[in-house]
Design an enzyme around this catalytic site. Sequence first.
Site, PDB file in Angstrom:
ATOM      1  N   HIS A  33       0.818  -1.219   0.000  1.00 30.75           N
ATOM      2  CA  HIS A  33       0.000   0.000   0.000  1.00 30.75           C
ATOM      3  C   HIS A  33       0.852   1.270   0.000  1.00 30.75           C
ATOM      4  CE1 HIS A  33      -3.668   2.161   0.197  1.00 30.75           C
ATOM      5  NE2 HIS A  33      -4.372   1.246   0.831  1.00 30.75           N
ATOM      6  N   SER A  34       2.120   1.170   0.387  1.00 30.94           N
ATOM      7  CA  SER A  34       2.976   2.360   0.385  1.00 30.94           C
ATOM      8  C   SER A  34       3.227   2.866  -1.027  1.00 30.94           C
ATOM      9  CB  SER A  34       4.316   2.052   1.063  1.00 30.94           C
ATOM     10  OG  SER A  34       5.002   1.010   0.385  1.00 30.94           O
TER      11      SER A  34
END
Length: 507
Positions: free
Chosen positions: A174-175
Site C-alpha cells: 500500500h505504500s
Amino acid sequence: MDLVRGVRYRKKAALKDLLIPKKKGSPKGEREGMDNGDLTEEDEQPLSPAARLFHQPHFNCYIIAIMGCCKKFDVNVVKGGLEVTLIRHPRFSSIQVLDDRTYGKWVRTKVVLENHVIVPDLDPNMESPDKFVEDYASDLTKTSLDFSKPLWDFHILNVKTKEAESTAIFRIHHSLGDGTSLISLLLACTRRSSDPNLLPTIPGGKMELRKRSGFLPFLARVWAVFRLVWNTMVDVLLFIATFLFLKDTETPLKGVEGVEFHPKRFVHWTLSLDDFKMVKSGMNSTINDVMLGVTSAGLTRYLNRRYDNNKAGNNGKHNLPENIRLRATLLVNIRSAPGIHALADMMEKDNADAKWGNWVGYVLLPFSLVKQDDPLDYVRKAKAITDRKKHSYESLLTFASGSGVVNFLGIKAVAHLSHRVFSNTTMSFSNVVGPMEEISFYGHPMAYVAPSVYGHPHALTIHFQSYMDKVKMVLAVDESAIPDPYQLCEDLADSLRLIKNAVLARK
C-alpha cells in the site's frame, strides 16, 4: 520501525553498494540493482507520511487484485508487457531505503522481472481449482514482500476455474499508492479487446454548476455553507471521540485485538450492474447509495441469522440487539486520482508528470442495522447518510490532522491514532468504477477483476468493482470472525434482489 526490515543504511556509500548489480554467480535472492553510477539525486524521492504509515507494524497493508482471464496466460507476453509499461512507473521500479538523515527514500533500481512474476507449476487436473485459487490468495496474506526489491509481485495460475480459463493475482504494498490510483494504473496497462490501440472507457463526469443571481439563490448558498461547516464540525468531533472512547458494538463482524495479523480469505460474488442501475433510477439516487443500502440490508440479514444462535431457521424473527453501532472506515484520496490516460502516457514516456501518492483522509460511515419492513428504506437511509457526507470536509480535516501529528509527534503517533480509529470501528468499505467494455491485459481478455486489501485492523472489508455489465462484490474476511463468508455474500445478493423487486412492485 525501520522501513527496510532489519537493515539500516547509515552512509551514502552503503546505499550505492545496494544498487551495484549482482556479480556473476552471486547467490539467488540477492538484491536487484542497476549499473554503478546510474544513481542520481533525481532518482531519490522522500517517502510520504502515508507511505511510512503503511510500514508500521499494525498497519502493514497490501492491495491485492485477483484477475480472471478468458484464456491461458502467455507468461512471456505478460513479461514483455510489464517491461514496457508497469516497470517504467517510478514506484514500481524503486526500492525503499532508510538512512540517518531522512525518513526514507524511493530509489530507482533495475527491475528483474523473474523476481516479481511467479508462475507455479500446477496440476491441470486438480480436484478443485476454485478452492486452490482461493487458498493461494489467502496464503499470500501470510507472507511479506522482500523489501530489498520493489514492493510488488504478480502470480500467474494457469488453471481453469468456473469463471475463467486462468487467474492472475497482483499484490502491491500500500505504500506504493492509494487503492484508486493503483487500480487506475492497472487499467492503464490494459486495452479494449475490440481495439488494442484504445484505452478502456471509464464512466464518469463533472457536474456542471449554474450560478444564479437573486435573493433566494443567495440564501441557498448561505445555507449550504452553514451546512458544510456544521457537518464538518460534527464529523471531526465524532472522529476525535472514536479515537478516544467511542467504540462500535461488539458484534460477530468485529475483529479481535491483533486481527490485522490474521490471514484473510478473499471471496467474490458476481451481481448485475443493470440491477443497481434500475434501483438507482427508481429511487432517484446514485449507484453508490444503492450499494450502501444493499450492504446495510445484507449485514442486517447476516447478523440476524448469527444472533439466532444457529436455531432451525430464523423465520423472519428479529434477533438483532437494539441500537447497534456499526461503522465502516473509508480511506479517501483527497486529490484527484490520476486518469488512466495520464498514467498510460507516464509509463510510455517514462516520466512522473501524473499525480501520484498516498494522500488519504478518513471518512467514518455509519450503517443502520435495523430490520425494515420495506426493503427500500435501506436505500433511503443510505442516501440520507451519503448526502450528508458529501457536504462535509471530514476527509480533508482528518488528512490535515494526520499531517500535523506527523510534524509534531512523528509517524508512530499517527500510526497509533489510525490504529485506534480502525480498531474502534467494524469494517472497511469501498467501491471503484471499472471499464464499460471488455478489456485485455497484454492481449489476454479479462473475465473479471476482484480487488481488495489486507493488513489493517478489520475482520471484514467489502469492495464493489464494476466491469462491463457486472459488479464484483469482493469480501476480505478473517475466518475466525466470519467462518461463512459465502453466506454473507448470499445475504448481500438476496438483499439486492429484494430491493429490486420492491422497486418493480411500485411501478
